[in-house]
Design an enzyme around this catalytic site. Structure first.
Site, PDB file in Angstrom:
ATOM      1  N   THR A 137     -15.484   1.389 -24.903  1.00  0.00           N
ATOM      2  CA  THR A 137     -14.313   0.796 -25.331  1.00  0.00           C
ATOM      3  C   THR A 137     -14.616  -0.522 -25.996  1.00  0.00           C
ATOM      4  O   THR A 137     -15.096  -1.090 -26.278  1.00  0.00           O
ATOM      5  CB  THR A 137     -13.692   0.169 -24.164  1.00  0.00           C
ATOM      6  OG1 THR A 137     -13.629   1.693 -23.191  1.00  0.00           O
ATOM      7  CG2 THR A 137     -12.396   0.016 -23.940  1.00  0.00           C
ATOM      8  N   PRO A 148     -11.678  -3.820 -28.603  1.00  0.00           N
ATOM      9  CA  PRO A 148     -10.801  -4.648 -27.741  1.00  0.00           C
ATOM     10  C   PRO A 148     -10.118  -3.725 -28.559  1.00  0.00           C
ATOM     11  O   PRO A 148      -8.024  -4.076 -28.156  1.00  0.00           O
ATOM     12  CB  PRO A 148     -11.093  -5.950 -27.943  1.00  0.00           C
ATOM     13  CG  PRO A 148     -13.151  -5.862 -28.636  1.00  0.00           C
ATOM     14  CD  PRO A 148     -13.006  -4.732 -28.782  1.00  0.00           C
ATOM     15  N   GLY A 196      -9.731   1.738 -26.793  1.00  0.00           N
ATOM     16  CA  GLY A 196     -10.082   2.261 -25.617  1.00  0.00           C
ATOM     17  C   GLY A 196      -9.823   4.127 -25.734  1.00  0.00           C
ATOM     18  O   GLY A 196     -10.730   5.229 -26.088  1.00  0.00           O
ATOM     19  N   GLU A 228     -18.089  12.602 -16.024  1.00  0.00           N
ATOM     20  CA  GLU A 228     -17.744  11.148 -16.385  1.00  0.00           C
ATOM     21  C   GLU A 228     -16.218  11.466 -14.990  1.00  0.00           C
ATOM     22  O   GLU A 228     -16.059  10.818 -13.943  1.00  0.00           O
ATOM     23  CB  GLU A 228     -17.649  10.880 -17.440  1.00  0.00           C
ATOM     24  CG  GLU A 228     -16.785   9.245 -16.432  1.00  0.00           C
ATOM     25  CD  GLU A 228     -17.120   8.774 -17.772  1.00  0.00           C
ATOM     26  OE1 GLU A 228     -17.926   8.585 -18.451  1.00  0.00           O
ATOM     27  OE2 GLU A 228     -16.221   6.949 -17.546  1.00  0.00           O
ATOM     28  N   GLN A 230       6.278   7.595  16.293  1.00  0.00           N
ATOM     29  CA  GLN A 230       6.257   8.651  15.878  1.00  0.00           C
ATOM     30  C   GLN A 230       5.933   8.600  14.342  1.00  0.00           C
ATOM     31  O   GLN A 230       5.086   9.579  13.078  1.00  0.00           O
ATOM     32  CB  GLN A 230       7.774   9.652  15.879  1.00  0.00           C
ATOM     33  CG  GLN A 230       7.084  10.581  15.210  1.00  0.00           C
ATOM     34  CD  GLN A 230       9.126  11.271  14.976  1.00  0.00           C
ATOM     35  OE1 GLN A 230       9.525  10.595  15.062  1.00  0.00           O
ATOM     36  NE2 GLN A 230       8.581  12.788  16.292  1.00  0.00           N
ATOM     37  N   GLN A 277       0.005  -0.358   4.591  1.00  0.00           N
ATOM     38  CA  GLN A 277       1.922  -0.507   5.593  1.00  0.00           C
ATOM     39  C   GLN A 277       1.498  -0.808   6.693  1.00  0.00           C
ATOM     40  O   GLN A 277       1.397  -1.599   7.352  1.00  0.00           O
ATOM     41  CB  GLN A 277       2.543   0.546   4.860  1.00  0.00           C
ATOM     42  CG  GLN A 277       4.057  -0.317   4.587  1.00  0.00           C
ATOM     43  CD  GLN A 277       4.783  -1.140   4.117  1.00  0.00           C
ATOM     44  OE1 GLN A 277       3.769  -1.449   3.350  1.00  0.00           O
ATOM     45  NE2 GLN A 277       5.477  -1.461   4.881  1.00  0.00           N
TER      46      GLN A 277
END
Ligand SMILES: Cc1cc2nc3c(=O)[nH]c(=O)nc-3n(C[C@H](O)[C@H](O)[C@H](O)COP(=O)(O)OP(=O)(O)OC[C@H]3O[C@@H](n4cnc5c(N)ncnc54)[C@H](O)[C@@H]3O)c2cc1C
Length: 386
Positions: free
Chosen positions: A131, A133, A136, A251, A288, A345
């Site tokens: 990558t 600047p 990408g 990858e 629940q 959460q």
């Protein structure tokens, strides 16, 4: 619970022993140091040597080059255990399941003998610099270029977002080696960068998550590297783009594996927490809603495990397609983000505190949908084969 006693279709006794060893290694060498790694924006350098001593690096590299002589399923065991440990600091995947396989697959005999044993022992840490600047996803548009000067290449350019950027001693650089446009002029050049004139490590980048990861900018100014370091020697010149396209599915599968591992970590840690945390005279688990959320998250994670295990099996058999790897990457990392978010959460305010692993996993999960090819690019690749 439904995630217990699960066995991948490809698992042998050898894989089970490796899993045990990897789990102990993560528990001793990584989990207790997570906050310190995050503060220093890197893991301890000797973590690599310790992993090498324990035979955890480059497990799929042939034994004659110092590796473990295994296949991708062995790498997958370590990747999953790293995810299950909730770790996103150690750049193991880049080093072991990405950089080393490029050298195994395309390196000349001399290149394999020179670099693989050092990667397997941890003497060298590996990075791959694609990558830039300005580009990408559109890899063909890279600008880094190498010009011939006798037996050398003189490389100029800059890279960004490079994992293992601080500790890497060996960098695979994606560079133009001719004026041919697009993919045709691209080669992979391996540079041993420690003390190399013209090589500079730029900023350690401040990130949303994955704070223990040494992600950096790298720059090359008239950096001289022997032309013999083109991966694959003369035959490898101009083949870089094809080599990248052939290796990217592995990858992407590696990212999916760690993602599903982290989803399982979130489910397990949240079950333990909600059974302990008391309010209104009950535990959080007694609601629940908690049971339903965790039942759904555990079920989705089980589905994720079966999907990646199918892909690992196909990959070891040489049958995994690029589209299947893309599907595993986008779906596995979306699953990771969804499950971790829902679990967080249930921790209430503690879920927002970085001292808790669930908060670190939440922050670190986001990039999994971005690197190794964004999830939008993954869907585009899947749809191209319709
Ligand atoms: C923490 C981190 C570590 C990284 N490690 C490395 C590393 O070790 N080595 C390395 O070389 N790179 C590394 N990367 C870079 C990473 O691979 C790129 O960020 C990624 O490929 C996306 O490129 P970009 O950031 O330039 O986004 P862009 O390519 O500019 O994308 C911008 C947007 O356009 C969308 N888009 C692009 N193409 C399409 C399409 N065809 N259809 C629809 N939408 C599209 C993207 O999905 C995204 O939403 C890392 C990045 C991060 C954040």
């Amino acid at each position: 619970m439904i995630l217990d006693n699960y066995h991948p279709i490809w698992e042998t006794e050898e894989h089970a022993d490796l899993r045990e060893m990897a789990r102990e290694f993560m528990a001793a060498e990584i989990t207790p140091h997570a906050e310190r790694f995050a503060e220093s924006h890197q893991v301890d350098r000797d973590l690599w040597n310790k992993a090498g001593d324990n035979g955890l690096l480059c497990i799929s590299v042939p034994e004659e080059y110092g590796g473990g002589g295994g296949d991708f399923s062995h790498e997958a065991v370590v990747l999953y255990e790293q995810g299950l440990a909730g770790d996103d600091s150690w750049g193991y995947a880049i080093h072991s399941t990405i950089v080393a396989p490029y050298i195994v697959e395309y390196g000349t005999e001399e290149q394999k003998q020179r670099w693989l044993p050092k990667l397997a022992s941890g003497e060298l840490v590996g990075a791959i610099a694609m990558t830039e600047p300005t580009t990408g996803s559109d890899l063909k548009a890279i600008r880094t270029h190498a010009t011939r000067d006798g037996d050398d290449l003189i490389i100029n350019g800059s890279k960004t977002f490079i994992t293992n950027g601080t500790q890497a001693g060996l960098v695979i650089i994606v560079t133009r080696t001719s004026d041919e446009p697009g993919a045709r002029g691209i080669s992979l050049v391996v540079a041993e960068v420690d003390g190399l004139e013209g090589f500079e490590r730029g900023r350690v980048l401040a990130k949303l998550g994955g704070h223990g990861q040494d992600t950096r900018e790298l720059s090359f100014t008239n950096m001289r590297v022997p032309a013999a370091n083109i991966l694959g020697g003369e035959a490898g010149e101009g083949k870089g783009f094809i080599q990248l396209m052939q290796q990217l599915p592995q990858e992407r599968l590696a990212v999916a594996i760690s993602g599903v591992g982290q989803a399982e970590a979130a489910v397990r840690q949240t079950i333990a927490y909600t059974k302990e945390r008391k309010l209104f005279g009950h535990t959080v688990m007694d609601f629940q809603n908690t049971k339903f959320v965790l039942a759904e998250c555990a079920t989705e994670t089980l589905a994720g495990k079966t999907f990646i295990d199918y892909c690992i099996n196909e990959h070891d058999a040489g049958r995994l397609t690029g589209e299947q790897a893309s599907a595993a990457k986008y779906w596995g990392t979306d699953l990771q983000n969804r499950v971790i978010d829902r679990c967080l959460q249930l921790w209430g305010g503690y879920g927002f505190m970085m001292e808790y692993p669930i908060a670190r996993m939440y922050a670190g999960a986001r990039v999994q949908q971005i690197y190794a090819g964004t999830n939008e690019v993954m869907k585009d690749l899947i749809a191209r084969e319709f």
